[in-house]
Structure formats: structure tokens, C-alpha cells
Design an enzyme around this catalytic site. Structure first.
Site, PDB file in Angstrom:
ATOM      1  N   ARG A 103       2.215  -9.178   5.987  1.00  0.00           N
ATOM      2  CA  ARG A 103       0.783  -9.337   6.293  1.00  0.00           C
ATOM      3  C   ARG A 103       0.207 -10.588   6.026  1.00  0.00           C
ATOM      4  O   ARG A 103       0.402 -10.955   4.771  1.00  0.00           O
ATOM      5  CB  ARG A 103      -0.059  -8.181   5.601  1.00  0.00           C
ATOM      6  CG  ARG A 103      -1.629  -8.100   5.789  1.00  0.00           C
ATOM      7  CD  ARG A 103      -2.468  -7.186   5.513  1.00  0.00           C
ATOM      8  NE  ARG A 103      -2.576  -7.239   4.068  1.00  0.00           N
ATOM      9  CZ  ARG A 103      -3.353  -6.749   3.238  1.00  0.00           C
ATOM     10  NH1 ARG A 103      -4.116  -5.683   3.813  1.00  0.00           N
ATOM     11  NH2 ARG A 103      -3.502  -7.169   1.766  1.00  0.00           N
ATOM     12  N   THR A 107      -5.672 -13.457   7.801  1.00  0.00           N
ATOM     13  CA  THR A 107      -6.102 -12.894   8.960  1.00  0.00           C
ATOM     14  C   THR A 107      -5.846 -11.160   8.922  1.00  0.00           C
ATOM     15  O   THR A 107      -6.543 -10.421   9.685  1.00  0.00           O
ATOM     16  CB  THR A 107      -5.282 -13.181  10.322  1.00  0.00           C
ATOM     17  OG1 THR A 107      -3.669 -12.710  10.010  1.00  0.00           O
ATOM     18  CG2 THR A 107      -5.093 -14.611  10.572  1.00  0.00           C
ATOM     19  N   ASP A 203       6.349   2.974  -4.728  1.00  0.00           N
ATOM     20  CA  ASP A 203       6.917   1.998  -3.896  1.00  0.00           C
ATOM     21  C   ASP A 203       8.294   2.205  -3.649  1.00  0.00           C
ATOM     22  O   ASP A 203       9.197   1.954  -4.309  1.00  0.00           O
ATOM     23  CB  ASP A 203       6.679   0.673  -4.410  1.00  0.00           C
ATOM     24  CG  ASP A 203       7.056  -0.493  -3.766  1.00  0.00           C
ATOM     25  OD1 ASP A 203       8.179  -0.600  -3.151  1.00  0.00           O
ATOM     26  OD2 ASP A 203       6.202  -1.305  -3.396  1.00  0.00           O
ATOM     27  N   ASP A 206      10.675  -0.596  -4.209  1.00  0.00           N
ATOM     28  CA  ASP A 206      11.121  -0.708  -5.543  1.00  0.00           C
ATOM     29  C   ASP A 206      12.146   0.072  -6.114  1.00  0.00           C
ATOM     30  O   ASP A 206      12.735  -0.128  -6.945  1.00  0.00           O
ATOM     31  CB  ASP A 206       9.995  -0.929  -6.380  1.00  0.00           C
ATOM     32  CG  ASP A 206       9.035  -2.347  -6.035  1.00  0.00           C
ATOM     33  OD1 ASP A 206       9.659  -3.190  -5.624  1.00  0.00           O
ATOM     34  OD2 ASP A 206       7.912  -2.421  -6.729  1.00  0.00           O
TER      35      ASP A 206
END
Length: 213
Positions: A103, A107, A203, A206
Site C-alpha cells: 500500500r 495515496t 498475521d 509472521d
């Protein structure tokens, strides 16, 4: 976009162990591998095939083979790599491409930082692997990237999805003229304030590979 939740006791069993915070890394990896093979069985129901004439030890017959060009499997780096072997176990003749999405913090739009894909995907069925559909931005960006290269049929395989991610993915893909399906093991309750799926499994990257230092 069609959403398919795979309802099967073995899927639920393996997913429960994945969610458990006490499941260690080697077991977590193995469970992801096994679970993806189960999801891939459902995800490939629409894989393209052609008839083929063969002879059994008893008589000739017309059977089925995967059509050319071969399906293209695209894991999204890095967590999607943990799903690759489970997918290839079911479709060993598939080709593999790689796509890294991140990402842009200014923006807030997904951008590609790495790719290894054919320049022309015309006529290709693609299977995109990403364990978690949270906000939907990265997965939506990946699908758009493949469509821009000519892919004409896309199935996304995720372990977990949040309702917010499904809604955003649907909005992002609404104007595409390409069939797109989503296959998941479960749709969870929501996203929390920092974008994690609840109850989720933490996650995925991870837990598969450890913390990147």
C-alpha cells in the site's frame, strides 16, 4: 463476484488449529498447506478441460484433461507463498507467477513492487493466493493487474475474509468484464481498529515465516 465458503468438517478442524495462538510455526505451515489443498479442490471446479481419447486395459473411452494454456497460480508475496505447495499438490501442471503488492502510504492505493508474470495473459485462468482478505485493497489491486494483462477468469483463494474486505473487493471488481470468484474457509466477524481480522488468526505472514527484522 461469487463468494464460496467451503463448509467441511476437515476445513473447520484445521482452521481451528490455525487460529490457536499456541500452534507453533512448523505445525502452522503444515496446516496451511493441507487446508489450501482442500480449498483448491473447491476453487478448481470451474477449471477448463478438454476431452481426450484413451484406452483402458479393457476398452477405449473418452476422458478429461486440463485444457491449454495451463492454469496460472499467483501467490501474493510474502504470505501467499505459504499456500503455493498446497495448491500445486492438486494441480501440479499449473504454471506459477509471483506478485508483490504494497500500500502506498500517501495515496493508500495498492501498488506493485515486484512481479514475475507473463506479459500476455490472454486466455489464461488465474488462481490468486492470499491467506487473509482484510481490507481488500491488495487483493483487488492484484486482480486488476492480472486483468490488465489479459487474464479472463480469476479465482481468489483465501483462508479467512472479513466482511469489509469482501465488500470492498466486490466494489473494486464491479466494473470488470471478467468472471471473478472468491473461495474462503471462513468469513469472520469484522476488522478491528488496526485492520486485523477478528477473531482471525493473527498475521499470517509472521506466523508462517517469523518476524522480518
Amino acid at each position: 463476484m461469487e463468494v464460496r465458503v467451503v463448509n467441511h468438517p476437515l476445513v473447520d478442524h484445521k482452521l481451528t488449529h490455525l487460529r490457536n495462538k499456541n500452534t507453533d510455526q512448523p505445525v502452522f505451515r503444515k496446516l496451511v498447506d493441507e487446508l489450501v489443498t482442500l480449498l483448491a479442490y473447491e476453487a478448481t471446479r470451474g477449471v477448463r478441460v478438454n476431452p481426450v481419447d484413451i484406452e483402458t486395459p479393457v476398452a477405449p473411452m473418452t476422458g478429461t484433461k486440463l485444457a491449454d494454456p495451463a492454469p496460472l497460480v499467483v501467490p501474493i508475496l510474502r504470505a501467499g507463498l505459504g499456500m503455493l505447495e498446497g495448491m500445486l499438490r492438486l494441480v501440479p501442471t499449473a504454471e506459477v507467477g509471483f506478485l508483490g503488492m504494497i500500500r502506498d502510504e500517501e495515496t493508500l492505493q495498492p501498488m506493485t513492487y515486484a512481479e514475475r508474470l507473463p506479459a500476455d495473459l490472454s486466455g489464461r485462468q488465474c488462481y490468486v493466493l492470499d491467506p487473509m482478505l482484510a481490507t481488500g485493497g491488495s487483493l483487488g489491486g492484484a486482480v486488476q493487474y492480472l486483468v490488465d494483462r489479459g487474464a479472463d477468469d480469476i479465482t481468489c483463494i483465501c483462508i479467512l475474509a472479513a466482511p469489509e474486505g469482501i465488500e470492498r473487493l466486490h466494489d473494486l471488481l464491479a466494473d470488470l468484464k471478467v468472471p471473478c470468484n472468491l473461495v474462503v474457509a471462513a468469513v469472520d466477524e469484522k476488522l478491528n481498529e488496526v485492520g486485523y481480522i477478528v477473531p482471525g488468526l493473527g498475521d499470517a505472514g509472521d506466523r508462517l515465516y517469523g518476524l522480518a527484522q
